[in-house]
Design an enzyme around this catalytic site. Structure first.
Site, mmCIF file in Angstrom:
data_model
loop_
_atom_site.group_PDB
_atom_site.id
_atom_site.type_symbol
_atom_site.label_atom_id
_atom_site.label_comp_id
_atom_site.label_asym_id
_atom_site.label_seq_id
_atom_site.Cartn_x
_atom_site.Cartn_y
_atom_site.Cartn_z
ATOM 1 N N ASN A 208 0.763 -1.079 -0.011
ATOM 2 C CA ASN A 208 -0.066 0.136 -0.061
ATOM 3 C C ASN A 208 0.939 1.214 0.123
ATOM 4 O OD1 ASN A 208 0.378 0.886 2.848
ATOM 5 N ND2 ASN A 208 -0.415 -1.291 3.204
ATOM 6 N N LYS A 286 8.242 -17.917 -9.630
ATOM 7 C CA LYS A 286 7.689 -16.801 -10.422
ATOM 8 C C LYS A 286 6.397 -17.403 -11.147
ATOM 9 C CE LYS A 286 8.264 -12.803 -13.477
ATOM 10 N NZ LYS A 286 9.186 -12.344 -14.434
ATOM 11 N N PRO A 303 -3.947 -11.658 10.309
ATOM 12 C CA PRO A 303 -4.102 -11.292 11.956
ATOM 13 C C PRO A 303 -4.430 -10.059 11.978
ATOM 14 C CG PRO A 303 -1.869 -12.020 11.882
ATOM 15 C CD PRO A 303 -2.594 -12.234 10.236
ATOM 16 N N ILE A 305 -3.588 -7.246 14.067
ATOM 17 C CA ILE A 305 -2.466 -7.251 15.405
ATOM 18 C C ILE A 305 -2.937 -6.229 16.501
ATOM 19 C CG2 ILE A 305 -0.139 -6.701 15.901
ATOM 20 C CD1 ILE A 305 0.370 -6.690 12.784
HETATM 21 O O1 C5P Z 1 -9.142 -2.274 10.253
HETATM 22 P P1 C5P Z 1 -7.955 -1.313 9.751
HETATM 23 O O2 C5P Z 1 -6.931 -1.756 8.955
HETATM 24 O O3 C5P Z 1 -8.670 -0.033 9.300
HETATM 25 O O4 C5P Z 1 -7.393 -0.800 11.273
HETATM 26 C C1 C5P Z 1 -6.364 0.139 11.102
HETATM 27 C C2 C5P Z 1 -5.661 0.061 12.583
HETATM 28 O O5 C5P Z 1 -5.227 -1.329 12.791
HETATM 29 C C3 C5P Z 1 -4.341 0.699 12.408
HETATM 30 O O6 C5P Z 1 -3.912 0.977 13.788
HETATM 31 C C4 C5P Z 1 -3.320 -0.390 12.033
HETATM 32 O O7 C5P Z 1 -2.156 -0.392 12.546
HETATM 33 C C5 C5P Z 1 -4.110 -1.762 12.764
HETATM 34 N N1 C5P Z 1 -4.127 -3.082 11.940
HETATM 35 C C6 C5P Z 1 -3.508 -3.947 12.597
HETATM 36 N N2 C5P Z 1 -3.182 -5.390 12.085
HETATM 37 C C7 C5P Z 1 -4.087 -5.462 10.876
HETATM 38 C C8 C5P Z 1 -4.700 -4.457 10.401
HETATM 39 C C9 C5P Z 1 -4.775 -3.169 10.858
HETATM 40 O O8 C5P Z 1 -2.580 -3.599 13.766
HETATM 41 N N3 C5P Z 1 -4.098 -6.571 10.366
#
Ligand code: C5P
Length: 399
Positions: A208, A286, A303, A305
């Site tokens: 991203n 590849k 997951p 986090i």
């Molecule tokens: O659900 P979303 O991606 O919009 O949530 C954003 C928040 O969740 C951010 O703080 C991002 O660092 C955290 N996040 C995470 N693990 C993920 C997805 C998002 O810690 N798999």
């Protein structure tokens, strides 16, 4: 912050002693005075001449050197600096310190000082793991001696494990934390930052547009308030700040592992733009074009986090801050995210392309906590970081 401060650097006799030259150079670039002390064994690894040239100071080597005693006694030498740093600290030096021995200049200075002492151990993994060394480390920690490292990695002796001298920026970070009297002194704060890369095959990945700028600025601002920062970063454009403990990861699952390993901490700020999905099965070679047939890609969910840490029963940080990068209904979506994930605060921002926020230098955020939404005006990411760090400091130091 380090400018004008002075350090008494005791260089122990280990293979990593050569790294003390880089440390001296970097500390002097920060405007610090570094007065070096070499043990007898250290002289086998670095020469007094190179240490003296880099520090632009006299090198202290011998307890019974009368000239030194005439110029400055060992008691005075042990107290003239703002901090004593032992790098590398060998198993032998740790043992002497723990036992209170004073049979050479380094050990005498360490026993006579009234200043804080920071040690950066470096030794073979077996020596580090030996019950005697671990006993000494426990004793020293309970005596209030500060530690940085050791790190895990390949060793000069060919073995692998814990025992490597910490990297120079990490040692400088620990020095900064030891010398800082900021409101976050003695607090450990984890910051995640940057994007994650999820492999499709060995050459392609899902990513991203996160540059890591906001997470990096937050880590720097927390460091400047005296926190010990653990910075877990994906492959970001912005280089990690100095003076924080950097853990580089690629994928969301690696980020989760690094975050879990860093617990317990006092607070955690999740600024990373973690990929929500990864390939269920990344190809091991590849993926080739096949006469116009499109590849079948199947996804698996990564997951969460932030949710994992927010909802953990064991070791939950006192304050968990998440981010919500949204393109529509920013406040509404962020508020429901706060409840869903179980964090304490959400920093919400509008990342529609026309705002120029994602990858840009400014941010316009709303800080959402239980029941309130605080709209901050658009400002530089550094200012956002500073304001957020101050709010965190207020929260963590509240009686
Ligand atoms: O659900 P979303 O991606 O919009 O949530 C954003 C928040 O969740 C951010 O703080 C991002 O660092 C955290 N996040 C995470 N693990 C993920 C997805 C998002 O810690 N798999």
């Amino acid at each position: 912050m380090l400018h004008g401060k002075s350090i008494l650097l005791i260089i122990g006799g280990g293979i990593a002693a050569f790294k003390s030259l880089e440390l001296i150079r970097r500390l002097r670039e920060e405007g610090m005075r570094v007065v070096p002390v070499l043990t007898k064994a250290a002289e086998k690894f670095v020469t007094p001449l190179s240490v003296s040239a880099l520090s632009a100071e006299k090198v202290y080597r011998d307890l019974f050197d009368l000239t030194d005693e005439a110029e400055m006694g060992h008691i005075e030498l042990s107290r003239a600096a703002d901090l004593i740093v032992v790098a590398p600290a060998t198993a032998d030096l740790l043992g002497k310190m723990a036992a209170g021995l004073a049979n050479d200049l380094a050990s005498t200075l360490l026993l006579a000082t009234d200043k804080s002492v920071l040690v950066a151990p470096s030794m073979n993994v077996r020596m580090w793991e030996h019950a005697a060394t671990q006993r000494n480390v426990e004793t020293l920690k309970s005596d209030g001696i500060l530690f940085v490292g050791p790190d895990e990695g390949a060793m000069a002796c060919g073995e692998f494990g814990l025992g490597r001298l910490s990297e120079t920026p990490d040692i400088i970070g620990a020095i900064r934390a030891a010398l800082t009297d900021g409101p976050l002194k003695d607090k450990q704060i984890l910051v995640t930052s940057g994007p994650t890369h999820e492999p499709i095959d060995p050459v392609r990945y899902i990513a991203n547009r996160s540059s890591g700028a906001q997470g990096t600025a937050i880590a720097s601002a927390l460091r400047d308030l005296g926190a010990e920062v653990i910075f877990v970063t994906g492959p970001a454009d912005t280089p990690p700040p100095l003076g924080v403990h950097v853990i580089k990861v690629e994928t969301a699952r690696e980020m989760k592992e690094a975050v879990d390993a860093a617990m317990p901490v006092d607070a955690a700020v999740f600024a990373a733009a973690v990929a929500d999905w990864r390939m269920a099965m990344p190809a091991t070679s590849k993926i080739k074009k096949k006469n116009g047939a499109l590849p079948e890609l199947s996804f698996a969910e990564n997951p969460d986090i932030l949710a994992g840490v927010s909802q953990s029963k064991k070791n939950r940080p006192k304050l968990v801050v998440g981010f919500a990068a949204e393109t529509d209904n920013v406040i509404e979506n962020a508020t429901s995210k706060l409840a869903r994930k179980g964090c304490d605060w959400i920093v919400a921002n509008d990342v529609r392309p026309e705002t120029g926020i994602m990858g840009g230098s400014e941010n316009a955020v709303t800080l959402i906590s239980n029941g309130s939404a605080d709209v901050w005006p658009r400002m530089g990411k550094t200012e956002v970081a500073r304001k957020l760090a101050e709010r965190i400091a207020k929260e963590l130091t509240k009686p």
